[in-house]
Design a protein around this motif. Structure first.
Motif, short mmCIF file in Angstrom:
data_model
loop_
_atom_site.label_atom_id
_atom_site.label_comp_id
_atom_site.label_asym_id
_atom_site.label_seq_id
_atom_site.Cartn_x
_atom_site.Cartn_y
_atom_site.Cartn_z
N THR A 317 1.15 8.24 -8.90
CA THR A 317 1.95 8.95 -9.90
C THR A 317 1.94 10.46 -9.65
O THR A 317 2.95 11.13 -9.84
N GLU A 318 0.80 10.99 -9.21
CA GLU A 318 0.75 12.41 -8.87
C GLU A 318 1.70 12.70 -7.71
O GLU A 318 2.47 13.68 -7.75
N ASN A 319 1.67 11.85 -6.71
CA ASN A 319 2.55 12.06 -5.55
C ASN A 319 4.01 11.79 -5.89
O ASN A 319 4.91 12.47 -5.36
N LEU A 320 4.28 10.82 -6.76
CA LEU A 320 5.67 10.58 -7.17
C LEU A 320 6.23 11.80 -7.90
O LEU A 320 7.40 12.17 -7.70
N THR A 321 5.43 12.40 -8.73
CA THR A 321 5.86 13.62 -9.43
C THR A 321 6.17 14.72 -8.42
O THR A 321 7.19 15.42 -8.53
N ARG A 322 5.33 14.87 -7.42
CA ARG A 322 5.56 15.86 -6.38
C ARG A 322 6.83 15.52 -5.58
O ARG A 322 7.60 16.43 -5.22
N TYR A 323 7.03 14.25 -5.32
CA TYR A 323 8.21 13.81 -4.57
C TYR A 323 9.48 14.17 -5.33
O TYR A 323 10.45 14.68 -4.74
N LEU A 324 9.48 13.92 -6.63
CA LEU A 324 10.65 14.23 -7.46
C LEU A 324 10.92 15.73 -7.52
O LEU A 324 12.07 16.16 -7.64
N GLU A 325 9.85 16.50 -7.43
CA GLU A 325 9.98 17.96 -7.50
C GLU A 325 10.09 18.61 -6.12
O GLU A 325 10.07 19.83 -6.00
N ASN A 326 10.19 17.75 -5.09
CA ASN A 326 10.33 18.22 -3.71
C ASN A 326 9.17 19.12 -3.29
O ASN A 326 9.35 20.12 -2.59
N SER A 328 5.07 19.28 -1.61
CA SER A 328 4.28 18.62 -0.58
C SER A 328 3.41 17.53 -1.19
O SER A 328 2.77 17.73 -2.23
N LEU A 329 3.37 16.38 -0.53
CA LEU A 329 2.56 15.25 -1.01
C LEU A 329 1.10 15.43 -0.62
O LEU A 329 0.79 16.09 0.37
N LEU A 330 0.22 14.82 -1.40
CA LEU A 330 -1.21 14.85 -1.11
C LEU A 330 -1.59 13.69 -0.19
O LEU A 330 -0.93 12.66 -0.18
N ASN A 331 -2.64 13.88 0.58
CA ASN A 331 -3.19 12.83 1.44
C ASN A 331 -2.21 12.36 2.51
O ASN A 331 -2.13 11.18 2.83
N ARG A 332 -1.47 13.29 3.09
CA ARG A 332 -0.51 12.92 4.12
C ARG A 332 -1.19 12.50 5.42
O ARG A 332 -2.15 13.11 5.86
N LEU A 333 -0.69 11.43 6.00
CA LEU A 333 -1.16 10.98 7.31
C LEU A 333 -0.79 12.01 8.36
O LEU A 333 0.36 12.43 8.46
N LYS A 334 -1.79 12.41 9.14
CA LYS A 334 -1.55 13.31 10.27
C LYS A 334 -1.60 12.44 11.53
O LYS A 334 -2.68 12.10 12.03
N ARG A 335 -0.43 12.09 12.01
CA ARG A 335 -0.35 11.11 13.10
C ARG A 335 -1.07 11.57 14.35
O ARG A 335 -1.63 10.75 15.09
#
Length: 339
Positions: A317-326, A328-335
């Motif tokens: 839900t924290e990341n969805l809120t960030r996604y809606l607000e454009n 940066s997401l938390l815990n992003r995979l660094k390939r």
């Protein structure tokens, strides 16, 4: 990401309760949230923009609109095998952070178990035996003043560092980038961890692990599994440890060379080991580890809690809120790092 105002199709490929699904829906009327478990129909993949999943993944051609995958775990080894995870136009995030408290507490549990010889005392209880000279035989020792070395100073390591520091222990840690101790792009439960990286008295690069290990009473493995970390704990590291030191692994089994560990334990070159993870799981009943007096074995349970699904949805839900607000997401995979 969809334009502002567009409907965002969210697929939850988990057996979440109705209450958790409603918590996700309540974030915004723009979200069309569908739960499908254990399989997702092909027609649903076509419109999916966001996916929450444990082990269910589409082929890239099945989900042409997919832009973000939120994993149900912190570890990503299983997901990296999926072609959709390698798509550069798909963001991938994990639930890193929700495991910090239970796994740090597990590590403390094991440290205390060895400090006070809990396994031996339970054996005495089973035999209804009262030692004639318990102080001399058991020789309990408090954690205060002892040294813990944490291999991997991420969310789990930072919470363990905080707890050990509060107990008066000396904290050392291994970190990939010792020049940047702070962590500002990960999810963290309120009041946990060491976000600025201020607690360790010294940070070491992975290449200096033997230098750190020789000073530790407890060496805790909390690093991600990558090609570089495979068999990081080997005969050389074990040889550098104190004869009384205890190794604790809550990360991945293959970070330790198991054959080298068995040899060190059998020869009593280290004090013991508490192992929650193994290169082969379940651990075969033929493994010598099962029958060693200086080993505590648990079945890959250190990161689990009865509140796991709720904690995972809190990250989502924290990341969805960030996604809606454009944002940066938390815990992003660094390939490029593999985690």
């Amino acid at each position: 990401m969809s334009d502002i105002g567009d409907v965002i199709h969210v697929v939850v490929a988990m057996d979440f309760s109705d209450a958790l699904i409603q918590q996700i829906r309540d974030i915004s009327p723009r979200l069309k949230v569908e739960r499908h478990f254990p399989t997702v129909p092909d027609r649903v993949w076509l419109d999916a923009e966001v996916l929450y999943t444990g082990r269910t993944f589409p082929q890239p051609a099945q989900a042409p609109r997919l832009r973000w995958i939120q994993l149900h775990s912190a570890g990503v080894e299983h997901a990296l095998k999926e072609p959709i995870i390698q798509a550069e136009d798909v963001e991938v995030t994990t639930t890193s952070g929700i495991h910090a408290a239970p796994m740090a507490e597990y590590c403390l549990e094991m440290m205390l178990a060895f400090n006070y010889r809990l396994k031996f005392m339970l054996e005495l209880q089973a035999k209804a035996e009262w030692l004639k000279d318990p102080q001399k035989v058991l020789q309990p020792r408090e954690l205060r003043g002892q040294t813990v070395g944490i291999v991997g100073y991420g969310n789990i390591g930072r919470e363990l560092g905080r707890l050990c520091d509060a107990l008066g222990m000396k904290v050392l840690a291994i970190k990939r980038d010792v020049m940047h101790p702070a962590d500002d792009d990960s999810y963290r439960e309120p009041g946990t961890g060491d976000p600025e990286g201020e607690i360790p008295q010294r940070l070491y690069p992975p290449e200096a692990i033997t230098s750190m290990a020789k000073d530790c009473d407890y060496l805790v493995i909390a690093a991600p599994m990558t090609e570089k970390s495979k068999y990081l704990i080997n005969a050389d590291v074990l040889k550098s440890m104190k004869k009384t030191a205890v190794l604790i692994n809550v990360a991945r089994g293959a970070i330790i060379n198991e054959a080298d560990l068995i040899s060190a334990l059998a020869a009593e070159k280290i004090g013991g080991a508490a192992l929650d993870v193994f290169e082969e799981e379940p651990l075969p009943n033929t493994s010598p580890l099962w029958h060693m007096d200086n080993v505590i074995i648990t079945p890959h349970i250190s990161g689990w809690t009865v509140n796991y699904h709720q904690k995972a949805v809190n990250v989502f839900t924290e990341n969805l809120t960030r996604y809606l607000e454009n944002r940066s997401l938390l815990n992003r995979l660094k390939r490029d790092r593999g985690y």
